[in-house]
Design a protein around this motif. Structure first.
Motif, PDB file in Angstrom:
ATOM      1  N   GLU A 149       1.620  13.964  -0.433  1.00 18.55           N
ATOM      2  CA  GLU A 149       1.391  13.197   0.794  1.00 18.55           C
ATOM      3  C   GLU A 149       0.062  13.607   1.419  1.00 18.55           C
ATOM      4  N   PHE A 173       1.764  12.298  -4.911  1.00 17.29           N
ATOM      5  CA  PHE A 173       0.685  11.357  -4.597  1.00 17.29           C
ATOM      6  C   PHE A 173       1.086   9.942  -5.004  1.00 17.29           C
ATOM      7  N   GLU A 174       1.603   9.796  -6.198  1.00 20.53           N
ATOM      8  CA  GLU A 174       1.997   8.454  -6.673  1.00 20.53           C
ATOM      9  C   GLU A 174       3.077   7.842  -5.775  1.00 20.53           C
ATOM     10  N   THR A 229       3.604   8.521  -2.686  1.00 18.15           N
ATOM     11  CA  THR A 229       3.004   8.214  -1.389  1.00 18.15           C
ATOM     12  C   THR A 229       2.234   6.906  -1.451  1.00 18.15           C
ATOM     13  N   VAL A 230       1.517   6.692  -2.545  1.00 14.75           N
ATOM     14  CA  VAL A 230       0.784   5.427  -2.688  1.00 14.75           C
ATOM     15  C   VAL A 230       1.786   4.264  -2.685  1.00 14.75           C
ATOM     16  N   ASP A 231       2.908   4.440  -3.373  1.00 11.37           N
ATOM     17  CA  ASP A 231       3.958   3.403  -3.343  1.00 11.37           C
ATOM     18  C   ASP A 231       4.393   3.130  -1.902  1.00 11.37           C
ATOM     19  N   ARG A 232       4.650   4.204  -1.167  1.00 11.01           N
ATOM     20  CA  ARG A 232       5.172   4.061   0.194  1.00 11.01           C
ATOM     21  C   ARG A 232       4.157   3.358   1.094  1.00 11.01           C
ATOM     22  N   VAL A 233       2.902   3.781   1.023  1.00 14.68           N
ATOM     23  CA  VAL A 233       1.874   3.165   1.867  1.00 14.68           C
ATOM     24  C   VAL A 233       1.706   1.689   1.488  1.00 14.68           C
ATOM     25  N   ALA A 249      -2.883  12.319  -0.509  1.00 15.41           N
ATOM     26  CA  ALA A 249      -3.120  10.906  -0.186  1.00 15.41           C
ATOM     27  C   ALA A 249      -3.798  10.778   1.173  1.00 15.41           C
TER      28      ALA A 249
END
Lengths: 369, 369
Positions: free
Chosen positions: A225, A353-354, A356-360, A228
């Motif tokens: 997180e 990180f991956e 978090t990118v999904d979540r954002v 990111a």
């Protein structure tokens, strides 16, 4: 995790890891990040050469870097003895009294202090560079200001990128003007020498100040997180130091210190001049409290403070005197709660990180891709 | 920018804006965010009712909130006069001397001090709530700890969500145990009362501590990049206060103060007890320097300090005595460099967020979506 900088360096993930331990630096590079070995503890060039030989044998030809401590201001012809003579006797007495109060044993006769101020002096850093340029080091980082112009030129002659830490946009602009290649924006929450501007504010300020030079976000980063977040703030990579201290490859040589790090919360650090004379974030201990006490003698300026406390710090570490035992570490220490290998930590960072990118993307209403 | 919380509140963007100015709060709500009006300056319930009437007429039926300052610990039957009597004469003399040194004129006979400590007392906050519950306020936020249990129950009876600021995971857990609905993680870099943990570290700690309660990231946020960072750290929205101070709708009533805010850099704030007795980030001024001077008398605990300096602060503001003129503001002040409307700032935030999501997706190797 690819940026222009990570591609230039030929690394898989734009994760830079600073560490004083060759085994950690090599593991970081093998994991697909970029290990940066801290050189400050190498006072003898042969010791550094030995560890760089080891790094060569354990990095599969992948790139790594070296971090030196080279003050921008040169003090000509000043020896450790000259500096010693500038330390007031009252301060020496305060060191003795504080150690005695906590029952810290003396070192044995002839036993050297492990932590030496000499590594902080330019002469020593230059000796380190003479060694380093014989190795395929890809990045030279400096923790204290821009390196001298001749060092930058020499690095560039060897195709070595030069980075330096900055705690403000003003520092960062100075680095850009000195011809550096990368600025590490070191936020307030970081371990070690740090300024007062937190990463959330500092990173984009530094990015704006030196663009198009690449910036690494440092300070408060120990999860996917946070990686990111650092990249969202405009960085081309992240620079993590504290998180590796509790990896199984770290050679802290003190179970008591490891235990303290694992137990500490984010509120258990302090930005204190106790270690070097400049504000550096570290575990808060009875030792830092003694130096930060308004009723005490206070700290001396760099490099006097480091020289004054070098032997004391060695004694505290060797005898693991718990109330005084500390280390530079950032506020992220609150999330360092188990010992794992560098590879395990690294995998968690990239997976996090991956996710978090999904979540954002979900928050932004972007379809999964 | 949609999260579970933004959908629950029926807002387009998970951007929460705290402001003492109704015109700013209403503009925020109209822009698709969530305006939260600070109530601390309303000592007379009628004044609050008048401004909430105005809010009703200027928010197109969209939701908004109210922020009160209600200490969790109740002090029974203590009046402003009782508190006044606890202030040492030496501190009063220091206020007089500091004002005199900088030539700050007296208020005219019978002229009230604009900044009153009474807004910080529970009795006054309860009077504000009696007014607020007559309006369709959707969120009640408290800046000082969890509100008393009866206030939380009363809010829930009115279908009002309750939020509180937290500077540590421990504070946040306390809020969760008190039955609150939202925790605002207020990082070190934030304006106003704040702890020592920076947003990069604090936000995910608070998210972990109170999950599944929604968390808003506060501190250091004034751009789309910073919003993306806050959301990456696990927040369900962001809480911005400082950035609105230099909007055209803000009623600072001091060109000199606006000019100071526009000129200030991120290093021009200080976390000082000068204003209220608790550490609050604000512009660093000769006034904060005087209170933070180790050779001065130092500050008094809350609420004494606020009462002690209330009239002085009013005089400094009224006469715009430049060296002393300050306001609570976060490190983001360094990016507040032009006066724009709330809508313009808001548009820049949402556009910047979208661009940042694009950039992070490129770094992550995700296709454009």
């Amino acid at each position: 995790m690819k940026t222009e900088l990570s591609q230039k360096l030929g690394i898989e993930h734009a994760i830079f890891g600073f560490t004083p331990f060759p085994a950690v630096a090599a593991a970081l590079t093998r994991a697909g990040g970029f290990g940066v070995l801290g050189a400050v503890r190498y006072t003898a060039p042969d010791d550094l050469a030995r560890d760089l030989d080891w790094m060569q044998d354990h990095t599969d030809g992948l790139p790594y870097g070296l971090d030196v401590v080279m003050p921008a201001k040169r003090v000509e012809g000043v020896s450790e003895t000259d500096v010693e003579a500038m330390i007031p006797e009252g301060h020496r007495e305060f060191v003795r009294a504080t150690l005695a109060k906590h029952g810290v044993p003396e070192l044995a006769e002839g036993e050297a202090s492990g932590w030496r101020i000499t590594g902080w002096m330019e002469q020593v850093a230059r000796g380190q560079l003479d060694v380093a340029f014989d190795y395929p080091v890809k990045l030279l980082a400096n923790a204290l200001g821009s390196p001298p112009a001749d060092v930058v030129a020499r690095a560039h002659d060897h195709d070595v990128l030069v980075a330096a830490l900055a705690g403000s946009a003003r520092h960062a602009r100075h680095h850009a003007e000195a011809g550096l290649d990368i600025v590490v924006a070191q936020g307030y929450e970081a371990g070690g020498h740090t300024g007062e501007i937190a990463s959330m504010v500092l990173t984009p300020e530094v990015v704006d100040a030196v663009s198009p030079l690449p910036v690494l976000a440092a300070g408060g980063i120990g999860s996917g997180e946070q990686i990111a977040a650092g990249l969202a703030l405009g960085a081309q990579g992240v620079w993590l130091g504290s998180i590796w201290l509790t990896t199984t490859e770290a050679e802290l040589h003190s179970r008591a210190l490891t235990a303290k790090l694992l137990a500490a919360g984010s509120g258990d650090t302090v930005r204190s001049r106790a270690l070097t004379g400049k504000p550096a974030r570290q575990l808060r201990t009875r030792w830092t409290d003694a130096w930060d006490d308004p009723d005490g003698p206070g700290t001396l300026p760099m490099p006097l403070q480091g020289l004054l406390v070098a032997e004391a710090v060695s004694r505290i570490q060797k005898y693991e005197v718990e109330p005084l035992l500390g280390t530079p570490v950032g506020q992220i220490v609150g999330r360092m709660n188990s010992e794992r290998s560098v590879q395990q930590v690294f995998d968690e960072l990239t997976r996090g990180f991956e996710k978090t990118v999904d979540r954002v993307n979900r928050i932004a209403g972007r379809s999964a891709s």
